[in-house]
Scaffold this motif. Structure first.
Motif, mmCIF file in Angstrom:
data_model
loop_
_atom_site.group_PDB
_atom_site.id
_atom_site.type_symbol
_atom_site.label_atom_id
_atom_site.label_comp_id
_atom_site.label_asym_id
_atom_site.label_seq_id
_atom_site.Cartn_x
_atom_site.Cartn_y
_atom_site.Cartn_z
ATOM 1 N N ARG A 58 68.482 15.234 15.609
ATOM 2 C CA ARG A 58 68.592 14.568 16.929
ATOM 3 C C ARG A 58 69.225 13.418 16.960
ATOM 4 N NH1 ARG A 58 65.458 14.441 22.172
ATOM 5 N NH2 ARG A 58 65.641 12.387 22.803
ATOM 6 N N PRO A 60 70.185 9.550 17.426
ATOM 7 C CA PRO A 60 69.494 8.415 17.795
ATOM 8 C C PRO A 60 69.286 8.018 19.216
ATOM 9 C CG PRO A 60 70.944 7.723 15.906
ATOM 10 C CD PRO A 60 71.127 9.294 16.527
ATOM 11 N N ASP A 61 68.126 7.657 19.904
ATOM 12 C CA ASP A 61 67.845 7.718 21.258
ATOM 13 C C ASP A 61 69.166 6.589 21.980
ATOM 14 O OD1 ASP A 61 66.048 9.216 21.477
ATOM 15 O OD2 ASP A 61 64.404 7.508 21.310
ATOM 16 N N ASP A 62 69.579 5.371 21.204
ATOM 17 C CA ASP A 62 70.625 4.551 21.820
ATOM 18 C C ASP A 62 71.880 5.219 21.974
ATOM 19 O OD1 ASP A 62 70.626 4.635 18.875
ATOM 20 O OD2 ASP A 62 71.449 2.642 18.749
ATOM 21 N N ARG A 64 72.254 8.443 22.168
ATOM 22 C CA ARG A 64 72.280 9.429 23.183
ATOM 23 C C ARG A 64 72.445 8.856 24.644
ATOM 24 N NH1 ARG A 64 69.818 14.277 22.644
ATOM 25 N NH2 ARG A 64 68.670 14.108 24.610
ATOM 26 N N ARG A 65 72.040 7.634 25.060
ATOM 27 C CA ARG A 65 71.826 6.990 25.981
ATOM 28 C C ARG A 65 73.469 6.324 26.330
ATOM 29 N NH1 ARG A 65 66.866 4.804 24.514
ATOM 30 N NH2 ARG A 65 67.963 3.146 23.721
ATOM 31 N N GLU A 66 73.984 6.165 25.401
ATOM 32 C CA GLU A 66 75.492 5.602 25.479
ATOM 33 C C GLU A 66 76.209 6.730 25.839
ATOM 34 O OE1 GLU A 66 78.800 4.153 22.490
ATOM 35 O OE2 GLU A 66 76.795 3.114 22.015
#
Length: 70
Positions: A58, A60-62, A64-66
């Motif tokens: 997956r 990284p969350d940052d 994905r947000r971007e």
């Protein structure tokens, strides 16, 4: 449909990205052409193997947000 045309569409086909207008003639060609049908099956197996191998990966969350914000 010629084999050359069918082979150009196979990846999109196994990924479920073709619309009905392009799927119908491709499906008819695959019914009649053992070589293209075998290649479609090979690409489908390859796609399944990649999905299984990457199932736990997956972004990284940052990141994905971007990407979702773009």
């Amino acid at each position: 449909m010629r084999c050359e045309d069918a082979l150009a569409l196979l990846t999109a086909h196994v990924d479920g990205e073709l619309d009905a207008a392009r799927t119908a003639p491709l499906a008819a060609h695959l019914d009649d052409c053992a070589g293209c049908r075998a290649e479609a099956e090979r690409r489908g197996r390859e796609r399944s193997a990649w999905r299984a191998a990457l199932a736990g990966d997956r972004a990284p969350d940052d990141l994905r947000r971007e990407l979702l914000a773009a």
